[in-house]
Design a protein around this motif. Structure first.
Motif, short mmCIF file in Angstrom:
data_model
loop_
_atom_site.label_atom_id
_atom_site.label_comp_id
_atom_site.label_asym_id
_atom_site.label_seq_id
_atom_site.Cartn_x
_atom_site.Cartn_y
_atom_site.Cartn_z
N ASN A 81 6.02 14.42 -18.19
CA ASN A 81 5.11 15.18 -19.06
C ASN A 81 5.70 15.53 -20.43
N LYS A 82 7.02 15.44 -20.55
CA LYS A 82 7.66 15.97 -21.76
C LYS A 82 8.34 14.88 -22.57
N HIS A 86 14.10 14.83 -30.99
CA HIS A 86 15.43 14.41 -31.46
C HIS A 86 16.26 13.77 -30.34
N GLU A 87 15.60 13.21 -29.35
CA GLU A 87 16.32 12.56 -28.25
C GLU A 87 15.60 11.26 -27.91
N GLY A 88 16.27 10.13 -27.98
CA GLY A 88 15.68 8.85 -27.63
C GLY A 88 14.59 8.45 -28.60
N SER A 89 13.56 7.78 -28.05
CA SER A 89 12.45 7.29 -28.87
C SER A 89 11.46 8.41 -29.15
N ALA A 90 10.92 8.45 -30.33
CA ALA A 90 9.95 9.48 -30.68
C ALA A 90 8.72 9.37 -29.79
N ASP A 91 8.28 10.49 -29.28
CA ASP A 91 7.05 10.60 -28.49
C ASP A 91 7.12 9.85 -27.16
N SER A 92 8.28 9.43 -26.74
CA SER A 92 8.39 8.74 -25.46
C SER A 92 8.69 9.74 -24.36
N ALA A 93 8.11 9.51 -23.19
CA ALA A 93 8.30 10.43 -22.08
C ALA A 93 9.75 10.42 -21.62
N PRO A 177 13.32 25.22 -25.92
CA PRO A 177 12.75 26.23 -26.81
C PRO A 177 11.29 26.56 -26.54
N GLU A 178 10.55 25.67 -25.84
CA GLU A 178 9.14 25.94 -25.57
C GLU A 178 8.91 26.50 -24.16
N SER A 179 9.99 26.83 -23.47
CA SER A 179 9.88 27.29 -22.08
C SER A 179 9.41 28.73 -22.02
N LEU A 180 8.91 29.11 -20.85
CA LEU A 180 8.46 30.49 -20.63
C LEU A 180 9.60 31.47 -20.87
N ILE A 181 10.79 31.14 -20.37
CA ILE A 181 11.90 32.10 -20.44
C ILE A 181 12.36 32.32 -21.88
N GLN A 182 12.13 31.31 -22.77
CA GLN A 182 12.51 31.49 -24.16
C GLN A 182 11.35 32.00 -25.02
N GLN A 183 10.14 31.57 -24.72
CA GLN A 183 8.99 32.01 -25.50
C GLN A 183 8.50 33.40 -25.10
N HIS A 184 8.67 33.76 -23.82
CA HIS A 184 8.14 35.03 -23.31
C HIS A 184 9.21 35.74 -22.48
N PRO A 185 10.36 36.05 -23.09
CA PRO A 185 11.46 36.62 -22.30
C PRO A 185 11.13 37.98 -21.69
N GLY A 186 10.21 38.72 -22.30
CA GLY A 186 9.87 40.04 -21.78
C GLY A 186 8.77 40.06 -20.74
N LEU A 187 8.17 38.88 -20.46
CA LEU A 187 7.02 38.86 -19.55
C LEU A 187 7.36 39.33 -18.14
N PRO A 188 8.48 38.92 -17.53
CA PRO A 188 8.76 39.43 -16.18
C PRO A 188 8.80 40.96 -16.12
N ALA A 189 9.47 41.60 -17.07
CA ALA A 189 9.54 43.06 -17.06
C ALA A 189 8.18 43.68 -17.32
N GLY A 277 5.75 20.54 -29.54
CA GLY A 277 5.95 19.10 -29.67
C GLY A 277 6.41 18.41 -28.41
N GLU A 278 6.59 19.13 -27.31
CA GLU A 278 7.16 18.51 -26.12
C GLU A 278 6.11 17.93 -25.17
N LEU A 279 5.00 18.58 -25.00
CA LEU A 279 4.01 18.14 -24.02
C LEU A 279 3.33 16.86 -24.49
N ILE A 280 3.31 15.86 -23.60
CA ILE A 280 2.69 14.57 -23.92
C ILE A 280 1.19 14.64 -23.61
N PRO A 281 0.34 14.33 -24.58
CA PRO A 281 -1.10 14.34 -24.32
C PRO A 281 -1.46 13.39 -23.17
N ASP A 282 -2.45 13.80 -22.38
CA ASP A 282 -2.97 13.00 -21.26
C ASP A 282 -1.99 12.90 -20.09
#
Length: 533
Positions: A81-82, A86-93, A177-189, A277-282
């Motif tokens: 899905n991701k 800046h790793e490997g081929s652009a837009d490649s899974a 950087p787009e993960s829950l733990i980084q985007q919403h660090p205060g959500l569990p509390a 930019g990480e989630l691949i459409p479809d």
């Protein structure tokens, strides 16, 4: 890898060696996981000197071509899905990237098998790297097989976690950087403060890369407010999947762990993914996130979960996994054919997941909100200090901070383990409750919980002790019981109300969420007052 390797179990012709391809930012924890299981690890430099009958890898990344022997590539995660910027081929899974697949496949390191989980994955590979697709076959997902094999153990997992009749709400975070733990660090509390302790239990599943990046100590310190409120932080190897089976609802980012949850059951799932930019459409996760509600504020979690419509998760899982059931046999047949060996006569099945560990920190002090209604006393408890103060502070003596005990309106004591002393000394219920009210002048009620579930309670200014017993609630062939400490809060509120104290046996209702529990309240007998606690 560890979900797959049991296909060789019981075969003394096979020797399993582990090595780690250099270059990962998370390699220390990967080796620690193998060491914890007693796996035989080989340094990379030594591994590159050998020639092997089979090289099995869970990722095409790194300089795998240095390992001589036919290669089998296995997917890890679900659905590809991701795309990692800046790793490997652009837009490649990630996992299907030609930039990595073309590094292996030479004469001394041929790709003998690329095991995939769905026909669409073979088609995606063929569209980007036709030569690599020639070695791709739909095998299935062995992690999914373990999840489905373990699904009937849901009640056992919930019992191990201490979930009971509560709803288990699991949060799952991928890494980066787009993960829950980084985007919403205060959500569990925030959720720990928002959700009533007797109605919900929280768990947070964190990707092992994120745990490795921070370190377990740093992660637990950052999550301390939620962990102190009883949140579960399962192990990244197997426990995470046990927790997903036990869960009643899920909050996810764009990580693929959610697809295993969706494949095992059709229960509510909501998203906190805000794009990027990480989630691949479809991709299967894009299909899922496009069909489920999105959570805004933590305060809206119950309403957002109710907005989930059955079927959305199932559709996404179908896009990620071929029909399950025979992945173990398929992979075993393919790999033994590559080895030129006949598989052992005994069958090999997916191994059930282990029991998850319970929360390490169990709250022992609660801000108790009491609402007096025509139907009874509605009790809502939150771990002390996580929400606004309520009607009273209820504290377990000996388990909570002494400062909280001195602020308690209701102080209670749970049964102690049997003493091994040759000459024992123990309180009676009457003696301890009198002592507690004397030692804690701010306390209004003191109570002793008995092993039977009955409680003996003394209220400051009342002449007699009271006996408190909660009746179990029958529910669809099961029985629901509440912690006796919850009933004590309802009785505490009743006896401090303007109503006259009961002179004989009386009934009152304790409302917890949508459930009503009957409580028997009566003056305690002299014999009960002298009960040893």
């Amino acid at each position: 890898m560890l979900d797959v390797l049991p296909i060789f179990s019981g075969d003394d012709r096979i020797t399993r060696l582990f090595t780690l391809v250099p270059g990962s930012d998370f390699e220390a924890d990967a080796l620690s996981a193998i060491d914890a299981l007693g796996g035989h690890t080989v340094p990379w430099s030594e591994a590159c000197d050998g020639t092997y009958d089979l090289v099995v890898a869970a990722s095409p990344k790194g300089d795998l071509s240095q390992l001589r022997g036919p290669h089998v590539l296995l997917p890890h995660g679900a659905g590809f899905n991701k795309s990692i910027p800046h790793e490997g081929s652009a837009d490649s899974a990630s996992g299907l990237d030609p930039a990595y697949l073309r590094r292996i496949g030479h004469d001394d390191t041929p790709i003998a098998l690329h095991a995939l989980a769905h026909p669409h994955q073979v088609a995606r590979l063929a569209a980007t790297d036709p030569p690599a697709a020639r070695h791709a076959k739909v095998i299935g997902d062995l992690t999914l097989e373990r999840v489905l094999t373990s699904a009937p153990l849901r009640d056992r997992y919930r019992a191990s976690l201490g979930t009971g009749a509560r709803k288990l709400l699991a949060l799952v975070s991928t890494w980066g950087p787009e993960s829950l733990i980084q985007q919403h660090p205060g959500l569990p509390a925030q959720l720990a403060a928002q959700l009533a302790h007797d109605e919900y239990q929280l768990a947070l599943v964190v990707h092992p890369n994120e745990r490795s990046l921070l370190g377990t100590y740093e992660l637990t310190e950052r999550l301390a407010p939620a962990l102190d409120a009883g949140m579960i932080l399962p192990d990244s190897h197997e426990e995470w999947a046990s927790v997903l089976i036990a869960a009643d609802a899920l909050i996810t980012d764009h990580g693929s762990a959610a697809l295993y949850y969706c494949a095992a059951q059709d229960r509510p799932i909501v998203s906190v993914h805000r794009g990027g930019g990480e989630l691949i459409p479809d991709s299967p996760m894009a299909v899922l996130l496009g069909r489920i509600p999105q959570l805004g504020r933590a305060e809206d979690v119950a309403e957002t979960l109710r907005a989930y419509r059955p079927g959305a998760g199932h559709a996404a899982a179908q896009a990620a996994f071929a029909p399950p059931g025979d992945a173990v046999d398929r992979l075993r047949t393919e790999i033994y054919a590559l080895l030129g060996l006949t598989p052992p006569a005994h069958d090999v099945a997916a191994r059930p997941l282990p029991l998850p560990a319970p929360a390490m920190r169990v709250p022992a002090a609660f801000d108790v909100h009491v609402e007096t209604t025509a139907a009874g006393f509605r009790i809502t408890r939150h771990p002390a200090g996580k929400a606004l103060p309520g009607h009273h502070l209820a504290v377990e003596h000996g388990a909570a901070d002494e400062q909280l005990a001195r602020s308690a309106g209701l102080l209670y004591r749970r049964p102690l383990p049997a003493s091994a002393a040759p000459v024992d000394l123990a309180w009676t219920a009457d003696g301890w409750t009198r002592h507690a009210l004397s030692a804690y002048p701010g306390c209004r009620s003191a109570a002793a919980l008995l092993p039977s579930g009955e409680c003996l309670l003394r209220v400051r200014g009342h002449e007699r002790m009271y006996a408190v017993q909660t009746e179990p609630r029958p529910e669809r062939g099961q029985v629901v019981r509440i912690d006796p400490a919850v009933a004590l809060s309802a009785v505490h509120a009743r006896l401090l109300s303007p109503q006259p104290a009961p002179e004989s046996r009386t009934m009152l209702n304790c409302l917890i969420g949508e459930r009503t529990f009957r409580i028997v309240l009566r003056p305690a007998t002299d014999t009960e007052a002298t009960h040893v606690i």
